[in-house]
Motif scaffolding. Structure first.
Motif, PDB file in Angstrom:
ATOM      1  N   THR A  74      15.691  -2.348 -28.617  1.00 30.81           N
ATOM      2  CA  THR A  74      15.887  -2.789 -27.238  1.00 30.81           C
ATOM      3  C   THR A  74      16.069  -4.302 -27.155  1.00 30.81           C
ATOM      4  O   THR A  74      16.711  -4.794 -26.222  1.00 30.81           O
ATOM      5  N   VAL A  75      15.525  -5.039 -28.119  1.00 27.92           N
ATOM      6  CA  VAL A  75      15.594  -6.507 -28.099  1.00 27.92           C
ATOM      7  C   VAL A  75      17.043  -6.977 -28.077  1.00 27.92           C
ATOM      8  O   VAL A  75      17.396  -7.913 -27.354  1.00 27.92           O
ATOM      9  N   THR A  76      17.906  -6.335 -28.838  1.00 27.61           N
ATOM     10  CA  THR A  76      19.314  -6.733 -28.891  1.00 27.61           C
ATOM     11  C   THR A  76      19.955  -6.646 -27.513  1.00 27.61           C
ATOM     12  O   THR A  76      20.650  -7.567 -27.077  1.00 27.61           O
ATOM     13  N   GLY A  77      19.745  -5.550 -26.820  1.00 26.45           N
ATOM     14  CA  GLY A  77      20.287  -5.394 -25.476  1.00 26.45           C
ATOM     15  C   GLY A  77      19.698  -6.399 -24.501  1.00 26.45           C
ATOM     16  O   GLY A  77      20.401  -6.951 -23.655  1.00 26.45           O
ATOM     17  N   PHE A  78      18.393  -6.657 -24.622  1.00 25.64           N
ATOM     18  CA  PHE A  78      17.743  -7.631 -23.749  1.00 25.64           C
ATOM     19  C   PHE A  78      18.325  -9.022 -23.961  1.00 25.64           C
ATOM     20  O   PHE A  78      18.637  -9.731 -22.995  1.00 25.64           O
ATOM     21  N   LEU A  79      18.494  -9.427 -25.218  1.00 22.13           N
ATOM     22  CA  LEU A  79      19.056 -10.750 -25.503  1.00 22.13           C
ATOM     23  C   LEU A  79      20.510 -10.852 -25.038  1.00 22.13           C
ATOM     24  O   LEU A  79      20.937 -11.904 -24.556  1.00 22.13           O
ATOM     25  N   SER A  80      21.267  -9.780 -25.164  1.00 22.90           N
ATOM     26  CA  SER A  80      22.649  -9.778 -24.665  1.00 22.90           C
ATOM     27  C   SER A  80      22.672  -9.954 -23.154  1.00 22.90           C
ATOM     28  O   SER A  80      23.473 -10.715 -22.618  1.00 22.90           O
ATOM     29  N   TRP A  81      21.804  -9.246 -22.458  1.00 17.50           N
ATOM     30  CA  TRP A  81      21.716  -9.382 -21.004  1.00 17.50           C
ATOM     31  C   TRP A  81      21.316 -10.801 -20.625  1.00 17.50           C
ATOM     32  O   TRP A  81      21.865 -11.390 -19.692  1.00 17.50           O
ATOM     33  N   LEU A  82      20.367 -11.365 -21.365  1.00 19.67           N
ATOM     34  CA  LEU A  82      19.859 -12.698 -21.059  1.00 19.67           C
ATOM     35  C   LEU A  82      20.937 -13.764 -21.225  1.00 19.67           C
ATOM     36  O   LEU A  82      21.031 -14.696 -20.434  1.00 19.67           O
ATOM     37  N   GLU A  83      21.786 -13.622 -22.229  1.00 30.64           N
ATOM     38  CA  GLU A  83      22.801 -14.629 -22.523  1.00 30.64           C
ATOM     39  C   GLU A  83      24.109 -14.403 -21.777  1.00 30.64           C
ATOM     40  O   GLU A  83      24.950 -15.294 -21.715  1.00 30.64           O
ATOM     41  N   ALA A  84      24.306 -13.230 -21.218  1.00 35.42           N
ATOM     42  CA  ALA A  84      25.565 -12.907 -20.541  1.00 35.42           C
ATOM     43  C   ALA A  84      25.645 -13.597 -19.181  1.00 35.42           C
ATOM     44  O   ALA A  84      24.647 -13.840 -18.535  1.00 35.42           O
ATOM     45  N   ALA A  85      26.870 -13.890 -18.785  1.00 38.04           N
ATOM     46  CA  ALA A  85      27.087 -14.449 -17.452  1.00 38.04           C
ATOM     47  C   ALA A  85      27.026 -13.334 -16.422  1.00 38.04           C
ATOM     48  O   ALA A  85      27.428 -12.213 -16.704  1.00 38.04           O
ATOM     49  N   PRO A  86      26.537 -13.615 -15.240  1.00 37.20           N
ATOM     50  CA  PRO A  86      26.511 -12.591 -14.202  1.00 37.20           C
ATOM     51  C   PRO A  86      27.932 -12.159 -13.838  1.00 37.20           C
ATOM     52  O   PRO A  86      28.869 -12.941 -14.008  1.00 37.20           O
ATOM     53  N   PRO A  87      28.092 -10.949 -13.350  1.00 36.00           N
ATOM     54  CA  PRO A  87      29.430 -10.476 -12.993  1.00 36.00           C
ATOM     55  C   PRO A  87      30.100 -11.415 -11.990  1.00 36.00           C
ATOM     56  O   PRO A  87      29.500 -11.825 -11.013  1.00 36.00           O
ATOM     57  N   GLY A  88      31.355 -11.759 -12.277  1.00 43.96           N
ATOM     58  CA  GLY A  88      32.118 -12.619 -11.387  1.00 43.96           C
ATOM     59  C   GLY A  88      31.868 -14.100 -11.557  1.00 43.96           C
ATOM     60  O   GLY A  88      32.497 -14.921 -10.903  1.00 43.96           O
ATOM     61  N   GLY A 137      20.319   3.808 -12.709  1.00 46.09           N
ATOM     62  CA  GLY A 137      20.508   3.156 -13.998  1.00 46.09           C
ATOM     63  C   GLY A 137      19.386   3.509 -14.947  1.00 46.09           C
ATOM     64  O   GLY A 137      18.392   4.108 -14.555  1.00 46.09           O
ATOM     65  N   GLY A 138      19.576   3.126 -16.190  1.00 46.09           N
ATOM     66  CA  GLY A 138      18.584   3.427 -17.206  1.00 46.09           C
ATOM     67  C   GLY A 138      17.389   2.501 -17.134  1.00 46.09           C
ATOM     68  O   GLY A 138      17.418   1.458 -16.499  1.00 46.09           O
ATOM     69  N   ILE A 139      16.349   2.926 -17.765  1.00 48.76           N
ATOM     70  CA  ILE A 139      15.143   2.115 -17.832  1.00 48.76           C
ATOM     71  C   ILE A 139      14.776   1.922 -19.294  1.00 48.76           C
ATOM     72  O   ILE A 139      15.195   2.689 -20.159  1.00 48.76           O
ATOM     73  N   ILE A 140      14.016   0.890 -19.567  1.00 45.94           N
ATOM     74  CA  ILE A 140      13.543   0.630 -20.925  1.00 45.94           C
ATOM     75  C   ILE A 140      12.024   0.593 -20.921  1.00 45.94           C
ATOM     76  O   ILE A 140      11.409   0.237 -19.918  1.00 45.94           O
ATOM     77  N   ARG A 141      11.450   0.987 -22.032  1.00 48.61           N
ATOM     78  CA  ARG A 141      10.001   0.858 -22.196  1.00 48.61           C
ATOM     79  C   ARG A 141       9.697  -0.595 -22.466  1.00 48.61           C
ATOM     80  O   ARG A 141      10.329  -1.230 -23.316  1.00 48.61           O
ATOM     81  N   LEU A 142       8.733  -1.135 -21.759  1.00 46.54           N
ATOM     82  CA  LEU A 142       8.452  -2.560 -21.822  1.00 46.54           C
ATOM     83  C   LEU A 142       6.992  -2.799 -21.486  1.00 46.54           C
ATOM     84  O   LEU A 142       6.500  -2.297 -20.481  1.00 46.54           O
ATOM     85  N   SER A 143       6.297  -3.535 -22.324  1.00 51.66           N
ATOM     86  CA  SER A 143       4.925  -3.931 -22.025  1.00 51.66           C
ATOM     87  C   SER A 143       4.909  -5.414 -21.705  1.00 51.66           C
ATOM     88  O   SER A 143       5.632  -6.195 -22.315  1.00 51.66           O
ATOM     89  N   VAL A 144       4.065  -5.795 -20.756  1.00 48.82           N
ATOM     90  CA  VAL A 144       3.927  -7.192 -20.367  1.00 48.82           C
ATOM     91  C   VAL A 144       2.467  -7.581 -20.541  1.00 48.82           C
ATOM     92  O   VAL A 144       1.563  -6.822 -20.195  1.00 48.82           O
ATOM     93  N   ARG A 145       2.269  -8.758 -21.072  1.00 53.23           N
ATOM     94  CA  ARG A 145       0.903  -9.256 -21.246  1.00 53.23           C
ATOM     95  C   ARG A 145       0.455  -9.860 -19.929  1.00 53.23           C
ATOM     96  O   ARG A 145       0.966 -10.876 -19.482  1.00 53.23           O
ATOM     97  N   THR A 146      -0.512  -9.220 -19.295  1.00 53.88           N
ATOM     98  CA  THR A 146      -0.973  -9.649 -17.981  1.00 53.88           C
ATOM     99  C   THR A 146      -2.162 -10.588 -18.050  1.00 53.88           C
ATOM    100  O   THR A 146      -2.456 -11.265 -17.072  1.00 53.88           O
ATOM    101  N   SER A 147      -2.832 -10.630 -19.196  1.00 55.95           N
ATOM    102  CA  SER A 147      -3.991 -11.509 -19.350  1.00 55.95           C
ATOM    103  C   SER A 147      -4.025 -12.056 -20.774  1.00 55.95           C
ATOM    104  O   SER A 147      -3.820 -11.322 -21.735  1.00 55.95           O
ATOM    105  N   THR A 148      -4.302 -13.338 -20.895  1.00 60.83           N
ATOM    106  CA  THR A 148      -4.388 -13.959 -22.215  1.00 60.83           C
ATOM    107  C   THR A 148      -5.805 -14.443 -22.521  1.00 60.83           C
ATOM    108  O   THR A 148      -5.998 -15.293 -23.372  1.00 60.83           O
ATOM    109  N   MET A 149      -6.778 -13.891 -21.825  1.00 63.19           N
ATOM    110  CA  MET A 149      -8.168 -14.310 -22.016  1.00 63.19           C
ATOM    111  C   MET A 149      -8.657 -14.016 -23.433  1.00 63.19           C
ATOM    112  O   MET A 149      -9.366 -14.817 -24.016  1.00 63.19           O
ATOM    113  N   LEU A 150      -8.291 -12.862 -23.985  1.00 68.15           N
ATOM    114  CA  LEU A 150      -8.708 -12.475 -25.330  1.00 68.15           C
ATOM    115  C   LEU A 150      -7.471 -12.292 -26.204  1.00 68.15           C
ATOM    116  O   LEU A 150      -6.471 -11.724 -25.763  1.00 68.15           O
ATOM    117  N   ASP A 151      -7.541 -12.769 -27.439  1.00 65.75           N
ATOM    118  CA  ASP A 151      -6.408 -12.628 -28.357  1.00 65.75           C
ATOM    119  C   ASP A 151      -6.077 -11.161 -28.580  1.00 65.75           C
ATOM    120  O   ASP A 151      -6.957 -10.343 -28.854  1.00 65.75           O
TER     121      ASP A 151
END
Length: 151
Positions: free
Chosen positions: A123-137, A32-46
């Protein structure tokens, strides 16, 4: 002669490591495809603590892999069932230097802890669609249990 052998071994190790990183990415992306995505791993510094990587949707999970890691397993797994977007914003301050111009930061809540992720606006549109969609079946059993009038 020892210096040349040492340089040769060093070059071989670096090339082997780079080859492994590319093979790892190909293994993750094979089904399957992949998306570029960054995750904030630390919130110590703004504005700091962002780690680049790529995400892969697998059923009800978004699996996040660090870009520069030798691990074959995802570093973080976000479940659709417990994830909700709290707010959306543009990168601020130092974040603008670490991310491409067209990226958006999403603050999400999860049953574990709040998490901030950043991705391209497209990519946000696809992510939000995935988040709101019901799982298959998921809709099938509910529809099957209702009494429908006979035709």
């Amino acid at each position: 002669m020892e210096i040349v052998e040492g340089i040769g071994i060093g070059v071989a190790v670096v090339l082997g490591a780079l080859l492994f990183l590319f093979v790892r990415r190909a293994l993750v992306a094979r089904s399957g495809g992949i998306i570029r995505l960054s995750v904030r791993t630390s919130t110590m510094l703004d504005g700091r603590g962002w780690a680049p990587g790529f995400g892969r949707f697998v059923g009800d999970e978004l699996r996040w892999y660090r870009m520069f890691s030798f691990a074959l397993r995802p570093r973080r797994v976000l479940s659709r069932k417990s994830l909700a977007v709290e707010r959306r914003r543009l990168p601020e301050g130092q974040e603008r230097l670490a991310m491409p111009v067209d990226w958006v930061v999403l603050r999400c809540t999860s049953h574990h802890a709040p998490v901030e992720i950043a991705m391209a606006r497209s990519t946000v549109t696809g992510f939000l669609s995935w988040l709101e969609a019901a799982p298959p079946g998921a809709a099938s059993p509910r529809l099957a249990s209702q009494d429908w009038p006979a035709a």
